[in-house]
Scaffold this active site. Structure first.
Site, short mmCIF file in Angstrom:
data_model
loop_
_atom_site.label_atom_id
_atom_site.label_comp_id
_atom_site.label_asym_id
_atom_site.label_seq_id
_atom_site.Cartn_x
_atom_site.Cartn_y
_atom_site.Cartn_z
CB SER A 55 -0.87 -0.03 1.26
OG SER A 55 -1.44 1.23 1.50
CE1 TYR A 102 -3.78 -2.97 5.66
CE2 TYR A 102 -3.42 -0.59 5.67
CZ TYR A 102 -3.61 -1.76 4.98
OH TYR A 102 -3.62 -1.74 3.61
CE LYS A 128 -1.31 -4.69 3.38
NZ LYS A 128 -1.51 -6.00 2.73
C1 UD1 Z 1 -7.08 4.04 4.18
C2 UD1 Z 1 -6.02 3.71 5.18
C3 UD1 Z 1 -4.84 3.11 4.45
C4 UD1 Z 1 -5.28 1.89 3.69
C5 UD1 Z 1 -6.42 2.23 2.75
C6 UD1 Z 1 -6.98 0.96 2.19
C7 UD1 Z 1 -6.33 5.36 6.97
C8 UD1 Z 1 -5.76 6.54 7.66
N1 UD1 Z 1 -5.65 4.90 5.92
O1 UD1 Z 1 -6.53 4.99 3.29
O2 UD1 Z 1 -3.85 2.77 5.38
O3 UD1 Z 1 -4.21 1.38 2.94
O4 UD1 Z 1 -7.47 2.88 3.49
O5 UD1 Z 1 -7.97 1.24 1.25
O6 UD1 Z 1 -7.38 4.86 7.35
N2 UD1 Z 1 -13.06 10.13 4.05
C9 UD1 Z 1 -14.07 10.96 4.45
N3 UD1 Z 1 -15.21 10.41 4.98
C10 UD1 Z 1 -15.35 9.05 5.13
C11 UD1 Z 1 -14.30 8.19 4.71
C12 UD1 Z 1 -13.17 8.78 4.18
O7 UD1 Z 1 -13.99 12.18 4.33
O8 UD1 Z 1 -16.39 8.61 5.64
C13 UD1 Z 1 -11.85 10.71 3.45
C14 UD1 Z 1 -10.59 10.47 4.23
O9 UD1 Z 1 -10.37 11.47 5.18
C15 UD1 Z 1 -9.54 10.45 3.13
C16 UD1 Z 1 -10.28 9.95 1.90
O10 UD1 Z 1 -11.67 10.11 2.20
O11 UD1 Z 1 -9.13 11.76 2.87
C17 UD1 Z 1 -9.99 8.50 1.60
O12 UD1 Z 1 -10.21 7.75 2.77
P1 UD1 Z 1 -10.13 6.15 2.77
O13 UD1 Z 1 -10.98 5.59 1.72
O14 UD1 Z 1 -10.37 5.70 4.19
O15 UD1 Z 1 -8.63 5.85 2.34
P2 UD1 Z 1 -7.24 6.33 2.96
O16 UD1 Z 1 -7.42 7.11 4.19
O17 UD1 Z 1 -6.46 6.97 1.88
#
Ligand code: UD1
Length: 345
Positions: free
Chosen positions: A126, A151, A155
């Site tokens: 990742s 997690y 990795k």
């Molecule tokens: C997350 C994990 C990462 C993992 C990946 C797997 C964290 C901090 N990181 O990445 O380690 O490899 O998932 O897919 O959890 N967001 C919202 N509202 C929500 C959900 C997400 O605003 O309800 C935003 C988050 O703040 C982020 C973006 O959407 O900016 C993407 O979030 P997400 O899909 O959880 O992925 P990552 O955080 O990049």
């Protein structure tokens, strides 16, 4: 055609990869303990390709069963290892579960590879290993930053375990694939992401909100140092991502790899903010996604997107799907899940 073992092959990225492998003529064996997936996925795969893959309900922590599986399905030439626990929040609460599952499964496979003369492994890593990169877009030479969760740490440690094992066993080869943010579903809507409970990731939350399962999406922060204040990620179509695995396997089978361990970033090279994703999803699908800005999520990275040039040039892989089509595929899959729920009533 070569026989490929796909661990976690009924999972989200695994199932899409099985489809792409079968489309290229590979003979696929899935090992999965169904801890975060569903046996019905096999039917989805079969509907798309016409082939039901061989399936073994085995936990990769079970060395004896894995050993027997390699005996039964002799002649496996490569492993694509997806099977792992992946919920960041859960890993903070249950670190030992994550270290045991993710490290133990990999160690079992690496130990059994020489025993059964399986020379090749592709590992799901990742972009989380880069943390918040100092330079964007991030390439494979960027420093590994201290992990923000157990997690993420699994990795990093798994990558090190692979590196040390390959160094000690020159007959073995590995490709490490560092995914950015996989989204979307197969265009047939026969397979897609099946989140367990309340989704943590953005896209399943967006689609579940649009369909009314969730009342609103919480946008985690609009005060970041980005153009619209929300976080930026590199969202990569899951079918594009799956195709990279087929190329990685083919590269090792054809002995085209330059080194016994190669690392590739898999992303589009384009960063999109959370608010851009919401707007594009709404426009592409003509649906509303009610949302509210809330505080930042602990441990979130402000912005990250890939430099995918190495994969473009060396692997011959490029993300080709538009974000609009990808978001349409995610919505089509959510609609399919609704239809299935209604038929089961
Ligand atoms: C997350 C994990 C990462 C993992 C990946 C797997 C964290 C901090 N990181 O990445 O380690 O490899 O998932 O897919 O959890 N967001 C919202 N509202 C929500 C959900 C997400 O605003 O309800 C935003 C988050 O703040 C982020 C973006 O959407 O900016 C993407 O979030 P997400 O899909 O959880 O992925 P990552 O955080 O990049």
């Amino acid at each position: 055609m070569a026989k490929i073992l796909v661990t976690g092959g009924t999972g989200y990225i695994g199932s899409h990869t099985v489809v792409e492998l079968q489309k290229k003529g590979y003979d696929v064996v899935i090992v999965d303990n169904l801890s975060n997936s569903n046996i019905e996925v096999l039917s989805g795969i079969e509907k798309i390709t016409g082939i039901r893959p061989a399936f073994e309900n085995i936990d990769c922590l079970d060395y004896v069963s894995l050993d027997k599986m390699f005996e039964k399905h002799s002649g496996i030439e490569a492993i694509i290892h997806f099977a792992a626990s992946k919920a960041v929040g859960e890993s903070v609460e249950k670190p030992l579960l994550y270290y045991r599952n993710n490290l133990g499964s990999l160690i079992n496979l690496l130990e059994l590879m020489p025993v059964h003369k399986v020379p090749n492994i592709v590992f799901s890593s990742s972009c989380t290993v880069y943390g918040q990169p100092d330079v964007l877009p991030v390439d494979e030479n960027a420093p590994i930053k201290p992990a923000l969760s157990p997690y993420g740490n699994t990795k990093q440690i798994c990558e090190e375990i692979i590196r040390d094992t390959i160094y000690a066993n020159p007959e073995m080869k590995a490709v490490v694939l560092r995914y950015f943010n996989p989204i979307g579903a197969h265009p047939s809507a026969e397979i897609g992401e099946l989140p367990n409970g309340v989704p943590n990731n953005l896209l399943p939350f967006v689609t579940q909100t649009a369909i009314g399962i969730r009342s609103e999406l919480k946008v985690f922060g609009d005060d970041y140092n980005t153009p619209d204040g929300s976080c930026i990620r590199d969202y990569i179509n899951v079918v594009d991502l799956a195709k990279a695995h087929v190329l990685a396997v083919q590269r090792m089978l054809d002995a085209k790899n330059d080194k016994n361990i190669e690392i590739f970033n898999l992303g589009t090279g384009r960063g999109l903010s959370v608010l851009e994703i919401i707007r594009t999803f709404e426009a592409a699908n003509h649906v509303k996604v009610p949302y509210r800005i809330v505080g930042r999520r602990e441990g979130d990275i402000e912005q990250v997107w890939a430099n995918p040039e190495h994969a473009n040039k060396v692997l011959g892989w490029k993300a080709t799907e538009s974000v609009e089509d990808t978001l349409r595929s995610a919505w089509a899959w959510e609609l399919k899940l609704k239809e299935r729920r209604e038929n089961n009533k």
